[in-house]
Design a protein around this motif. Structure first.
Motif: not given
Length: 599
Positions: A262-273
């Motif tokens: 997955m893109s870094t942005q999507v991974r980071s967003m999901n992890q943050e959630r």
């Protein structure tokens, strides 16, 4: 140690050290090196955070993941400890500011990735400041035979070479005897004191059940035991991660996906959630998890077999870090065994690595098939002797499996493998044994061989369990091809010759234990307590959002439960609650008293 205890009480809000913490803190504070093996959630961080505040200078913490660094620094800042991170997530200007603050003595702890630490620029920078200590977190990453090998970790012996008088502490939750020795050798910790805590995680209940329909089994488990809880579901492939997450969402679950594709942005967003919100289920590959310091994960589920007990122990240890009851749940079937064997055999790795991987997989299969306490099995694997016969908190102890003499059935299966020239997979062999006249059976004239139909009295599911256990016991191995063909191993000879009896586990039920999970005991019992619990959780969520931090950084669930149970009415009474130090008492004491008094 009186100063250390004062810091523990006033800053971190804990009344006393646990286990070997006090001894480790004393040893490191006095300048000694040490290797610390302590389970996830056992309080490893305090072992270097307190000495960092007691010794002169800044503590340099080497950590492999950005998420872990940022979470720990944020939590420390919340209680008034000066901590910062220096990693690739910072802009050039932000990194420059941290370096200036470091030179000015504005930080007590600095978290840094191994790649950054090994640069000439960083090593030169820290020669200009007093260093309190070096802490090497997730130290098992140094082992080339380990499950999380990071090449940069093998170069960290440079710390001792460049800074021989600065004490070092290496920490990990997962390392067998060989890995421990490798950590000591590669990091130059020959004279270090080794502290090994128990590998037991009594708050985690282990379940391993036979795989039927893994998604349906997972959903039933979540609905029965963990509705609205945070959890992690591990899958082997990226495709399976995405499909499982979508399937859970379609059934009303709050699920997110995470994998390296997955893109870094999507991974980071999901992890943050996942970190900030409650009740999120993260479906992920093993790319997710190391360093995720979320204490209220109530379950970790595996839909595919982990490659080793180290991996399993590390991944399941992400549940129940707060010490409250949690579940480690896994479905396991014949396809898992074949897939893992094939991955090892098809690997382009060095032969020695393959041998180590095969040995670790065999140990993992032994854990899955054991008829004795799973907890004791894990502890014994890590070299911890235990008198424990039954822990009372794993599926084997709660519902002891039945065993049966399967010698004749195993002989039939082995004979079938031999008479089909060792060129076919389990599905085809089972069709032959059960007398199923499929097109493939007819094509190869396997309805004409002596083993056709000799196992029709057993179901397909039972035969799959037999083949799975035969592979686990080393009677069969998988061919190095793309078809999953099963071949006879040397270990099967005594069985075929009638010189060895084979006792196998009967199929386990996919239903859950008849006993209610301990996790249910965590919920307040009376209506008044539940109302207070929800008020505290709502206030915590709102406060966390205002501060831009995860809810557990404000207070752990364990602290909220203690508040509900004891219902303190004054500041002095609040001081007695675990997790409420001076800083948090000053910031939140009045709000808590208002809620607890029912204002």
């Amino acid at each position: 140690m009186s100063k250390a205890l004062n810091i523990l009480n006033e800053i971190f809000g804990y009344p006393a050290f646990r286990g070997q913490q006090a001894e480790i803190v004393s040893h490191l504070t006095n300048g000694g090196d040490c290797l610390v093996l302590m389970p996830t959630g056992g309080g490893k961080s305090l072992c270097y955070q307190i000495p960092a505040l007691l010794r002169e200078g800044v503590a340099i913490i080497v950590s492999p993941l950005i998420a872990l660094m940022q979470n720990q620094a944020t939590a420390l800042n919340e209680i008034g400890v000066r901590a910062a991170v220096l990693n690739s997530s910072l802009s050039t200007e932000e990194a420059g500011l941290v370096e200036q603050q470091l030179l000015a003595g504005d930080h007590d702890l600095l978290y840094v990735a191994p790649e950054r630490l090994l640069t000439g620029r960083f090593l030169h920078l820290i020669t200009r400041i007093p260093i309190a200590l070096f802490a090497i977190d997730e130290a098992h990453c140094v082992s080339q035979w380990g499950h999380d090998f990071r090449p940069e970790y093998s170069q960290l012996s440079i710390l001792h070479e460049r800074f021989p008088t600065v004490p070092r502490i290496a920490l990990t939750a997962t390392a067998d005897t060989d890995t421990r020795q490798e950590i000591i050798e590669r990091l130059g910790l020959d004279k270090a004191r080794v502290f090994i805590s128990s590998f037991d995680r009594p708050n985690i209940r282990y379940h391993i059940i036979d795989k039927a329909n893994s998604r349906s089994q997972l959903l039933a488990f979540i609905l029965a035991e963990h509705r609205n809880d945070s959890g992690i579901v591990y899958c082997l492939s990226r495709k399976k991660v995405e499909e499982t997450a979508a399937w859970l969402v379609s059934h009303g679950m709050r699920a997110l996906a995470y994998h390296a594709g997955m893109s870094t942005q999507v991974r980071s967003m999901n992890q943050e959630r996942f970190l900030r919100e409650e009740g999120i289920i993260m479906v992920a590959t093993i790319a997710f998890g190391m360093g995720i310091d979320k204490p209220d994960v109530r379950f970790v589920a595996h839909l595919d077999l982990p490659r080793s007990i180290e991996s399993y122990y590390q991944e399941t240890g992400r549940a129940g870090r707060d010490g409250q009851p949690a579940n480690a749940w896994m479905v396991y079937g014949l396809s898992d065994v074949i897939q893992q064997r094939r991955m090892i055999e098809e690997s382009e790795a060095h032969i020695k690595f393959k041998q180590v991987a095969a040995r670790k997989l065999e140990a993992m299969l032994s854990l899955c098939e054991t008829t004795t306490c799973r907890r004791a099995h894990i502890m014994n694997y890590f070299g911890e002797t235990t008198e424990m016969a039954a822990c009372g908190n794993c599926d084997v102890c709660l519902n002891p499996p039945q065993v049966w003499d399967a010698t004749l059935e195993v002989q039939k299966a082995l004979s079938c493998v031999y008479r089909t020239s060792q060129n076919f997979g389990a599905g085809h062999l089972i069709d032959i044994l059960r007398g199923n006249l499929t097109e493939r059976v007819k094509k190869w004239h396997h309805d004409k061989i002596s083993t056709f139909g000799i196992g029709k009295d057993l179901s397909e599911k039972t035969w799959r369990a037999i083949f799975r256990q035969m592979i686990a016991l080393g009677f069969l191995t998988t061919a190095n091809d793309n078809y999953g063909a099963l071949q006879l191993a040397d270990a099967c000879r005594p069985v075929l010759k009638g010189k060895q009896t084979v006792v196998l586990r009967q199929l386990t039920k996919s239903a859950h234990s008849s006993e209610k999970e301990k996790a249910h005991d965590m919920l307040p019992s009376s209506a008044a307590e539940r109302y207070l619990w929800e008020r505290l959780r709502t206030w915590r969520a709102r406060t966390a959002q205002e501060h831009g931090v995860p809810a557990y950084v404000i207070f752990h669930d364990a602290t909220l439960r203690e508040l509900v149970r004891l219902c303190p009415q004054t500041e002095d009474e609040l001081r007695q609650i675990t997790g409420i130090g001076t800083r948090k008492l000053d910031k939140y004491g009045n709000h808590l008293i208002e809620i607890l008094r029912g204002s």
